[in-house]
Design an enzyme around this catalytic site. Structure first.
Site, PDB file in Angstrom:
ATOM      1  CD  GLU A 124      -1.481   4.988   4.807  1.00  0.00           C
ATOM      2  OE1 GLU A 124      -0.841   5.818   5.485  1.00  0.00           O
ATOM      3  OE2 GLU A 124      -2.236   4.133   5.310  1.00  0.00           O
ATOM      4  CB  CYS A 175     -11.105  -2.379   0.242  1.00  0.00           C
ATOM      5  SG  CYS A 175     -10.449  -1.748  -1.324  1.00  0.00           S
ATOM      6  CG  ASN A 216      -0.363  -0.149   2.533  1.00  0.00           C
ATOM      7  OD1 ASN A 216       0.677  -0.778   2.671  1.00  0.00           O
ATOM      8  ND2 ASN A 216      -0.998   0.420   3.538  1.00  0.00           N
ATOM      9  CB  CYS A 246      -5.449  -1.148  -1.888  1.00  0.00           C
ATOM     10  SG  CYS A 246      -6.860  -0.338  -1.115  1.00  0.00           S
ATOM     11  CD  GLU A 258      -5.534  -5.697  -1.284  1.00  0.00           C
ATOM     12  OE1 GLU A 258      -5.051  -4.533  -1.228  1.00  0.00           O
ATOM     13  OE2 GLU A 258      -6.248  -6.176  -0.389  1.00  0.00           O
ATOM     14  CB  CYS A 307      -8.803  -4.409  -3.746  1.00  0.00           C
ATOM     15  SG  CYS A 307      -7.675  -3.019  -3.561  1.00  0.00           S
TER      16      CYS A 307
HETATM   17 ZN    ZN Z   1      -8.279  -2.118  -1.574  1.00  0.00          ZN
END
Ligand code: ZN
Length: 131
Positions: A45, A86, A43, A54, A56, A89
């Site tokens: 940010e 999530c 990830n 993310c 993924e 994703c």
């Molecule tokens: Zn995600």
């Protein structure tokens, strides 16, 4: 045949590179590609929070850039307890096929939860069904 230990190890290693100064929630994801390659992502940010990426999706972007279009499995390492991808994703992963989703706790990797992507995203937008 997926080498699950190698896939999880790739997710563990890439998680250490996570850029997550705001949440301090590091995530590593590794894809098992159709040809047996492993491609990982962490990830990333951003101070403008909605721009965060993310793990993924980072892995998918890297894999597609390397020419991979079909994934057999994804391993995700994060949290004290395993976390699932999530919703966004899940949809991004489904674009590249149904797959095994292996979720591993980050601490001692003692907890492993397994799913099929389609079970995590019932009625997801699936181009294969539309063809
Ligand atoms: Zn995600």
């Amino acid at each position: 045949m997926v080498d699950e230990a190698a896939l999880i190890q790739a997710a563990v290693e890439v998680r250490q590179k996570s850029y997550s100064p705001y949440s301090r929630f590091a995530v590593g994801a590794a894809l098992w590609c159709e040809d047996g390659s492993i491609v990982a992502g962490c990830n990333v940010e951003n101070g403008s929070f909605p721009l965060s990426l993310c793990a993924e999706r980072a892995a998918v972007a890297t894999a597609v850039g390397l020419g991979h279009r079909r994934f057999v499995a994804v391993a995700i390492v994060a949290g004290d307890a395993p976390v699932t991808p999530c919703g966004g994703c899940r949809q991004v992963l489904l674009e590249f096929g149904d797959m095994d989703v292996i979720c591993i706790s980050a601490g001692d990797h003692s907890r492993v939860d397994r799913y099929r992507l389609r079970d995590l995203l019932p009625h997801g937008f699936d181009l294969e069904e539309l063809r």
